[in-house]
Design a protein around this motif. Structure first.
Motif, PDB file in Angstrom:
ATOM      1  N   GLY A  40       0.814  -1.216   0.000  1.00 47.22           N
ATOM      2  CA  GLY A  40       0.000   0.000   0.000  1.00 47.22           C
ATOM      3  C   GLY A  40       0.844   1.262   0.000  1.00 47.22           C
ATOM      4  N   ALA A  41       1.918   1.269   0.800  1.00 49.56           N
ATOM      5  CA  ALA A  41       2.805   2.436   0.849  1.00 49.56           C
ATOM      6  C   ALA A  41       3.528   2.613  -0.483  1.00 49.56           C
ATOM      7  CB  ALA A  41       3.801   2.294   1.987  1.00 49.56           C
ATOM      8  N   ARG A  42       3.989   1.527  -1.068  1.00 48.48           N
ATOM      9  CA  ARG A  42       4.670   1.585  -2.374  1.00 48.48           C
ATOM     10  C   ARG A  42       3.750   2.147  -3.445  1.00 48.48           C
ATOM     11  NH1 ARG A  42       4.874  -3.952  -4.615  1.00 48.48           N
ATOM     12  NH2 ARG A  42       2.717  -3.361  -4.863  1.00 48.48           N
ATOM     13  N   ASP A  43       2.526   1.601  -3.537  1.00 43.07           N
ATOM     14  CA  ASP A  43       1.598   2.051  -4.570  1.00 43.07           C
ATOM     15  C   ASP A  43       1.151   3.496  -4.361  1.00 43.07           C
ATOM     16  OD1 ASP A  43       1.868  -0.434  -5.687  1.00 43.07           O
ATOM     17  OD2 ASP A  43      -0.157  -1.119  -5.199  1.00 43.07           O
ATOM     18  N   ALA A  44       0.982   3.901  -3.106  1.00 38.15           N
ATOM     19  CA  ALA A  44       0.601   5.286  -2.826  1.00 38.15           C
ATOM     20  C   ALA A  44       1.709   6.240  -3.263  1.00 38.15           C
ATOM     21  CB  ALA A  44       0.306   5.461  -1.335  1.00 38.15           C
ATOM     22  N   LEU A  45       2.945   5.889  -2.994  1.00 40.13           N
ATOM     23  CA  LEU A  45       4.065   6.742  -3.384  1.00 40.13           C
ATOM     24  C   LEU A  45       4.236   6.757  -4.904  1.00 40.13           C
ATOM     25  CD1 LEU A  45       6.025   8.498  -1.786  1.00 40.13           C
ATOM     26  CD2 LEU A  45       7.672   6.654  -1.922  1.00 40.13           C
ATOM     27  N   LEU A  46       4.101   5.615  -5.536  1.00 41.79           N
ATOM     28  CA  LEU A  46       4.203   5.559  -6.992  1.00 41.79           C
ATOM     29  C   LEU A  46       3.123   6.399  -7.666  1.00 41.79           C
ATOM     30  CD1 LEU A  46       5.035   1.793  -7.584  1.00 41.79           C
ATOM     31  CD2 LEU A  46       6.449   3.737  -8.295  1.00 41.79           C
ATOM     32  N   SER A  47       1.906   6.343  -7.162  1.00 38.46           N
ATOM     33  CA  SER A  47       0.809   7.057  -7.811  1.00 38.46           C
ATOM     34  C   SER A  47       0.738   8.533  -7.437  1.00 38.46           C
ATOM     35  CB  SER A  47      -0.518   6.358  -7.527  1.00 38.46           C
ATOM     36  OG  SER A  47      -0.782   6.341  -6.148  1.00 38.46           O
ATOM     37  N   SER A  48       1.598   8.983  -6.526  1.00 39.64           N
ATOM     38  CA  SER A  48       1.554  10.377  -6.092  1.00 39.64           C
ATOM     39  C   SER A  48       2.214  11.340  -7.076  1.00 39.64           C
ATOM     40  CB  SER A  48       2.238  10.518  -4.721  1.00 39.64           C
ATOM     41  OG  SER A  48       3.647  10.361  -4.841  1.00 39.64           O
ATOM     42  N   HIS A  49       2.932  10.825  -8.064  1.00 45.14           N
ATOM     43  CA  HIS A  49       3.696  11.673  -8.985  1.00 45.14           C
ATOM     44  C   HIS A  49       3.898  10.905 -10.294  1.00 45.14           C
ATOM     45  CE1 HIS A  49       6.754  14.633 -10.106  1.00 45.14           C
ATOM     46  NE2 HIS A  49       7.558  13.635 -10.420  1.00 45.14           N
ATOM     47  N   PRO A  50       3.942  11.584 -11.423  1.00 42.15           N
ATOM     48  CA  PRO A  50       4.215  10.858 -12.687  1.00 42.15           C
ATOM     49  C   PRO A  50       5.711  10.568 -12.844  1.00 42.15           C
ATOM     50  CG  PRO A  50       3.818  13.174 -13.152  1.00 42.15           C
ATOM     51  CD  PRO A  50       3.579  12.979 -11.670  1.00 42.15           C
ATOM     52  N   TRP A  51       6.213   9.625 -12.058  1.00 45.35           N
ATOM     53  CA  TRP A  51       7.634   9.271 -12.067  1.00 45.35           C
ATOM     54  C   TRP A  51       8.054   8.825 -13.457  1.00 45.35           C
ATOM     55  CZ3 TRP A  51       9.780  10.703  -7.661  1.00 45.35           C
ATOM     56  CH2 TRP A  51       8.995  10.717  -6.493  1.00 45.35           C
ATOM     57  N   SER A  52       9.211   9.279 -13.906  1.00 44.42           N
ATOM     58  CA  SER A  52       9.675   8.919 -15.248  1.00 44.42           C
ATOM     59  C   SER A  52       9.899   7.410 -15.399  1.00 44.42           C
ATOM     60  CB  SER A  52      10.961   9.676 -15.579  1.00 44.42           C
ATOM     61  OG  SER A  52      11.976   9.383 -14.640  1.00 44.42           O
ATOM     62  N   PHE A  53      10.355   6.740 -14.343  1.00 40.44           N
ATOM     63  CA  PHE A  53      10.621   5.310 -14.419  1.00 40.44           C
ATOM     64  C   PHE A  53       9.358   4.464 -14.303  1.00 40.44           C
ATOM     65  CE2 PHE A  53      10.588   6.322  -9.967  1.00 40.44           C
ATOM     66  CZ  PHE A  53       9.985   5.242  -9.377  1.00 40.44           C
ATOM     67  N   ALA A  54       8.239   5.077 -13.931  1.00 42.10           N
ATOM     68  CA  ALA A  54       6.984   4.340 -13.745  1.00 42.10           C
ATOM     69  C   ALA A  54       5.867   4.881 -14.631  1.00 42.10           C
ATOM     70  CB  ALA A  54       6.563   4.402 -12.283  1.00 42.10           C
ATOM     71  N   THR A  55       6.235   5.606 -15.675  1.00 42.33           N
ATOM     72  CA  THR A  55       5.249   6.162 -16.592  1.00 42.33           C
ATOM     73  C   THR A  55       5.380   5.450 -17.926  1.00 42.33           C
ATOM     74  OG1 THR A  55       5.332   8.308 -15.505  1.00 42.33           O
ATOM     75  CG2 THR A  55       4.439   8.268 -17.722  1.00 42.33           C
ATOM     76  N   GLY A  56       4.254   5.049 -18.464  1.00 41.39           N
ATOM     77  CA  GLY A  56       4.261   4.356 -19.744  1.00 41.39           C
ATOM     78  C   GLY A  56       3.115   4.808 -20.620  1.00 41.39           C
ATOM     79  N   GLN A  57       3.129   4.320 -21.829  1.00 39.74           N
ATOM     80  CA  GLN A  57       2.052   4.584 -22.774  1.00 39.74           C
ATOM     81  C   GLN A  57       1.639   3.264 -23.396  1.00 39.74           C
ATOM     82  OE1 GLN A  57       3.927   7.547 -25.321  1.00 39.74           O
ATOM     83  NE2 GLN A  57       2.700   9.136 -24.325  1.00 39.74           N
ATOM     84  N   ALA A  58       0.349   3.142 -23.663  1.00 39.03           N
ATOM     85  CA  ALA A  58      -0.164   1.916 -24.273  1.00 39.03           C
ATOM     86  C   ALA A  58      -1.408   2.239 -25.085  1.00 39.03           C
ATOM     87  CB  ALA A  58      -0.512   0.888 -23.199  1.00 39.03           C
ATOM     88  N   THR A  59      -1.546   1.533 -26.184  1.00 39.69           N
ATOM     89  CA  THR A  59      -2.787   1.579 -26.943  1.00 39.69           C
ATOM     90  C   THR A  59      -3.695   0.529 -26.318  1.00 39.69           C
ATOM     91  OG1 THR A  59      -1.608   2.229 -28.942  1.00 39.69           O
ATOM     92  CG2 THR A  59      -3.828   1.341 -29.223  1.00 39.69           C
ATOM     93  N   LEU A  60      -4.832   0.969 -25.832  1.00 37.18           N
ATOM     94  CA  LEU A  60      -5.707   0.064 -25.086  1.00 37.18           C
ATOM     95  C   LEU A  60      -6.581  -0.784 -26.006  1.00 37.18           C
ATOM     96  CD1 LEU A  60      -6.905   2.361 -22.168  1.00 37.18           C
ATOM     97  CD2 LEU A  60      -4.911   0.864 -22.297  1.00 37.18           C
ATOM     98  N   ALA A  61      -6.873  -1.975 -25.534  1.00 36.76           N
ATOM     99  CA  ALA A  61      -7.759  -2.891 -26.255  1.00 36.76           C
ATOM    100  C   ALA A  61      -9.206  -2.523 -25.959  1.00 36.76           C
ATOM    101  CB  ALA A  61      -7.482  -4.331 -25.823  1.00 36.76           C
ATOM    102  N   ARG A  62      -9.969  -2.301 -27.021  1.00 39.53           N
ATOM    103  CA  ARG A  62     -11.380  -1.953 -26.848  1.00 39.53           C
ATOM    104  C   ARG A  62     -12.179  -3.207 -26.524  1.00 39.53           C
ATOM    105  NH1 ARG A  62     -14.088   1.458 -31.459  1.00 39.53           N
ATOM    106  NH2 ARG A  62     -14.313  -0.551 -32.469  1.00 39.53           N
ATOM    107  N   LEU A  63     -13.064  -3.081 -25.549  1.00 40.31           N
ATOM    108  CA  LEU A  63     -13.910  -4.193 -25.133  1.00 40.31           C
ATOM    109  C   LEU A  63     -15.138  -4.271 -26.039  1.00 40.31           C
ATOM    110  CD1 LEU A  63     -13.660  -3.577 -21.291  1.00 40.31           C
ATOM    111  CD2 LEU A  63     -12.426  -5.282 -22.647  1.00 40.31           C
ATOM    112  N   GLN A  64     -15.663  -5.463 -26.213  1.00 42.07           N
ATOM    113  CA  GLN A  64     -16.833  -5.658 -27.080  1.00 42.07           C
ATOM    114  C   GLN A  64     -18.084  -5.000 -26.507  1.00 42.07           C
ATOM    115  OE1 GLN A  64     -16.907  -6.855 -30.093  1.00 42.07           O
ATOM    116  NE2 GLN A  64     -14.751  -7.409 -30.097  1.00 42.07           N
ATOM    117  N   ALA A  65     -18.290  -5.165 -25.202  1.00 41.80           N
ATOM    118  CA  ALA A  65     -19.493  -4.618 -24.574  1.00 41.80           C
ATOM    119  C   ALA A  65     -19.325  -3.113 -24.346  1.00 41.80           C
ATOM    120  CB  ALA A  65     -19.757  -5.322 -23.249  1.00 41.80           C
ATOM    121  N   PRO A  66     -20.254  -2.311 -24.865  1.00 39.60           N
ATOM    122  CA  PRO A  66     -20.158  -0.866 -24.632  1.00 39.60           C
ATOM    123  C   PRO A  66     -20.560  -0.530 -23.200  1.00 39.60           C
ATOM    124  CG  PRO A  66     -22.148  -1.356 -25.847  1.00 39.60           C
ATOM    125  CD  PRO A  66     -21.402  -2.654 -25.694  1.00 39.60           C
TER     126      PRO A  66
END
Length: 184
Positions: A40-66
């Motif tokens: 919990g402490a790790r994830d809270a610290l990671l999500s508190s800032h857009p860290w360069s080592f923990a920031t990524g980009q992805a093209t998301l898969a669209r789900l069939q159900a709207p």
């Protein structure tokens, strides 16, 4: 030096004056507290800032159900997802459960993810150890004054880590700002 969750927790325990642990499952009070609070402490610290080592980009898969309401399309969020930064320039979206809902037919998500501990740079590891020491303090020592001091130290480490991380990109120049163009 690549660190593990165990090594990070042991360093935090040493800051408290507690003995280091050999395993998160060893059955001692220190190990139980570390195992219970670490993720919990790790994830809270990671999500508190857009860290360069923990920031990524992805093209998301669209789900069939709207989606049921509000938006036309639903997309599956990537594994290890912690926080969305953007879904593309000008794309309105909403996160619900483990999906991203939007009217855009395609989404290129910029997001914060949970990297392996071995990828933590030294500045982030130091901030996490300081935060863990503050989190472990009350359950192990029942000393609230010491916990407050450790939390202040952790905040200082976090500021230093954010500053170090922010220096790993080109500074964006101010463009199109009316006060700058008036100067001539």
């Amino acid at each position: 030096m690549a660190l593990t969750a165990l090594e990070l927790c042991s360093r935090a325990l040493l800051r408290l004056g507690a003995p280091p642990i050999a395993s998160l499952e060893e059955g001692t009070a220190e190990a139980e507290i570390a195992a219970g609070l670490y993720a919990g402490a790790r994830d809270a610290l990671l999500s508190s800032h857009p860290w360069s080592f923990a920031t990524g980009q992805a093209t998301l898969a669209r789900l069939q159900a709207p989606p049921v309401a509000d938006f036309a399309f639903a997309f599956q969020l990537p594994a290890g997802f912690l926080r969305a930064l953007s879904a593309g320039r000008g794309v309105a979206y909403r996160l619900l459960e483990d999906r991203l809902h939007t009217d855009a037919p395609q989404v290129a998500l910029s997001y914060v993810f949970r990297p392996d501990e071995a990828a933590f740079p030294p500045f982030f590891a130091a901030a996490l150890v300081a935060r863990l020491a503050a989190e472990f303090c009350i359950p192990l020592t029942e000393n609230t004054a010491r916990a407050q001091l450790l939390m202040q130290q952790a905040e200082g480490e976090l500021r230093a880590a954010r500053r170090a991380d922010s220096q790993q990109a080109t500074v964006q120049a101010i463009g199109g700002f009316p006060l700058v163009s008036v100067r001539g």
